[in-house]
Design a protein around this motif. Structure first.
Motif, PDB file in Angstrom:
ATOM      1  N   GLU A  82      38.195  32.183  44.578  1.00 10.22           N
ATOM      2  CA  GLU A  82      37.316  31.078  44.973  1.00 10.22           C
ATOM      3  C   GLU A  82      38.003  29.734  44.790  1.00 10.22           C
ATOM      4  N   ARG A  83      38.831  29.620  43.771  1.00 21.94           N
ATOM      5  CA  ARG A  83      39.568  28.374  43.555  1.00 21.94           C
ATOM      6  C   ARG A  83      40.475  28.094  44.754  1.00 21.94           C
ATOM      7  N   LYS A  84      41.121  29.126  45.275  1.00 15.50           N
ATOM      8  CA  LYS A  84      41.975  28.960  46.459  1.00 15.50           C
ATOM      9  C   LYS A  84      41.127  28.697  47.699  1.00 15.50           C
ATOM     10  N   ARG A 110      37.077  34.241  40.421  1.00 12.81           N
ATOM     11  CA  ARG A 110      37.231  32.794  40.214  1.00 12.81           C
ATOM     12  C   ARG A 110      38.554  32.285  40.776  1.00 12.81           C
ATOM     13  N   LEU A 111      39.632  33.069  40.603  1.00 11.41           N
ATOM     14  CA  LEU A 111      40.929  32.661  41.144  1.00 11.41           C
ATOM     15  C   LEU A 111      40.906  32.594  42.666  1.00 11.41           C
ATOM     16  N   GLN A 169      39.610  25.023  47.738  1.00  8.63           N
ATOM     17  CA  GLN A 169      40.478  23.947  47.266  1.00  8.63           C
ATOM     18  C   GLN A 169      40.320  22.686  48.104  1.00  8.63           C
TER      19      GLN A 169
END
Length: 59
Positions: free
Chosen positions: A46-48, A43-44, A51
């Protein structure tokens, strides 16, 4: 999209940090905790990756 060596090294350090966090949990022997940590790391990342606005300029 060309990247420089400093930026590339930053990516590698991020990957090493992910591996170290997963290894810390793996040493406990609890596979469910390892899988949960892998999902958090995904998840971290994919968040980057997704964005808004993107890191590079468009057009």
């Amino acid at each position: 999209m060309a990247i420089n060596e400093k930026e590339y090294n930053g990516y590698l350090f991020d990957q090493l940090a992910i591996i170290e966090r997963i290894e810390d949990i793996a040493n406990s022997g609890d596979i469910q905790q390892v899988l949960a940590q892998c999902e958090k790391e995904r998840r971290l990342v994919e968040r980057k990756l997704y964005q808004q606005p993107p890191l590079e300029r468009q057009g």
